[in-house]
Design a protein around this motif. Structure first.
Motif, mmCIF file in Angstrom:
data_model
loop_
_atom_site.group_PDB
_atom_site.id
_atom_site.type_symbol
_atom_site.label_atom_id
_atom_site.label_comp_id
_atom_site.label_asym_id
_atom_site.label_seq_id
_atom_site.Cartn_x
_atom_site.Cartn_y
_atom_site.Cartn_z
ATOM 1 N N THR A 197 39.854 33.087 45.136
ATOM 2 C CA THR A 197 41.051 33.195 44.946
ATOM 3 C C THR A 197 41.702 31.829 45.406
ATOM 4 O OG1 THR A 197 41.074 35.421 45.328
ATOM 5 C CG2 THR A 197 43.379 34.334 45.224
ATOM 6 N N LEU A 215 43.280 33.199 39.894
ATOM 7 C CA LEU A 215 42.357 34.064 40.013
ATOM 8 C C LEU A 215 40.886 33.204 39.440
ATOM 9 C CD1 LEU A 215 43.094 37.732 39.334
ATOM 10 C CD2 LEU A 215 42.421 36.446 41.489
ATOM 11 N N GLN A 222 41.152 42.256 43.717
ATOM 12 C CA GLN A 222 41.005 40.796 44.477
ATOM 13 C C GLN A 222 42.158 40.393 45.164
ATOM 14 O OE1 GLN A 222 38.730 38.194 42.330
ATOM 15 N NE2 GLN A 222 39.687 36.400 43.194
ATOM 16 N N ILE A 223 43.202 39.935 44.702
ATOM 17 C CA ILE A 223 44.334 39.587 45.517
ATOM 18 C C ILE A 223 44.508 40.235 46.662
ATOM 19 C CG2 ILE A 223 46.735 38.727 45.561
ATOM 20 C CD1 ILE A 223 46.200 37.644 42.544
#
Length: 308
Positions: A197, A215, A222-223
């Motif tokens: 990221t 991304l 994920q973030i």
């Protein structure tokens, strides 16, 4: 006995050996809390954990749910998804999803992602707002999917996070996998999948920071996982430490403001702001942007008042 052979004899017959091998390779089967291997020999007394849900078999209904369509042609459409809208049906959510809305809005949708997720090329979490692309036929779906896999699609998010970032920009390159403490969550783990990221600071407030993120990989949460791991969880995130856990670090004035902001932002302050990709048919670059939703605009307004 090999792990895959053992599970073939013990798991429900609906799960094939090929599916079991894929689950092992994707890290969803653990042996004594560590990722298993297909050819691994198992021994009596070992604890095997399988992260798998039997497919949900809903009846799909078309529903006249309003859609904020940012771009549409005969082959695909891009939608600004509001917070609170689930992308596809599942157990307990047979109706009221984006898929139900797409079935009403579109005459044709791809079935490349299975019969119960028509048109869905990628997804956003229920409480994450912003841009999502859907395909109307399988060839377009396949092309878009390849662009995601090959990292050819540019996805950028806005996230309001707790704290002040040490650097104005940077990369978060940490592997992500299932949390060993809570299998419903994800975490940074040594044996996780590569996850990258990139971030840059857009606006700094006294105890919060507005970030723009890109991304490079597309892992689940994920973030949210990356920022939580850095001790900068997304503001409002109930699963990764973004609500009340940070309040004790604030002075009284900021604690009162944070409480007011949380009363407005009842979800994670994460928004898929922009999306760019190559159109599978025309070859042109399609670039879309989505405005922030009302709750996000309101909390930014309150923070800017404090900074004034």
């Amino acid at each position: 006995m090999r792990l895959d052979k053992y599970l073939t004899t013990t798991l429900p017959s609906e799960i094939t050996r090929n599916q079991i091998q894929k689950l092992i390779k994707s890290g969803k089967i653990l042996v004594d809390a560590k990722p298993g291997k297909v050819s691994q020999l198992i021994e009596p007394g070992q604890i095997i954990t399988v992260d798998y849900e039997l497919p949900y078999d809903p009846t799909l209904y078309s529903e006249n749910i309003p859609l904020d369509v940012v771009y549409e042609d005969n082959y695909l459409l891009v939608i600004n998804k509001p917070p609170g809208l689930i992308v596809h049906p599942g157990a307990g959510n047979a109706t009221g999803t984006l898929v139900n809305a797409l079935l009403y809005h579109c005459e044709y949708l791809s079935n490349e992602n299975g019969p119960y997720r028509p048109g869905i090329v990628h997804r956003l979490d229920k409480e994450t707002s912003g841009l999502l692309v859907a395909a109307k036929d399988n060839s377009v779906h396949s092309s878009l999917r390849k662009q995601f896999t090959n990292r050819k699609i540019d996805k950028r998010y806005l996230a309001l996070v707790w704290g002040v970032m040490k650097q104005p920009s940077g990369d978060i390159n940490l592997p992500i996998g299932r949390s060993l403490k809570d299998r419903k969550k994800f975490a940074v783990v040594p044996d996780g999948r590569e996850s990258l990221t990139r971030y840059e600071v857009v606006e700094q407030f006294e105890f919060l920071t507005l970030l723009r993120l890109k991304l490079e990989t597309g892992r689940t949460h994920q973030i949210r996982v990356h920022l939580s791991h850095l001790n900068h969880p997304v503001f409002g995130d109930p699963y990764y430490g973004g609500r009340n856990t940070k309040m004790i670090t604030l002075n009284l004035r900021n604690r009162l403001l944070a409480a007011k902001l949380l009363s407005v932002m009842k979800r994670q302050a994460l928004h898929a702001q922009s999306l760019s990709f190559t159109h599978p048919i025309s070859g042109a670059i399609v670039s879309c942007e989505a405005p922030l939703h009302d709750d996000y605009l309101e909390i930014l307004g309150l923070l800017r008042e404090q900074n004034a």
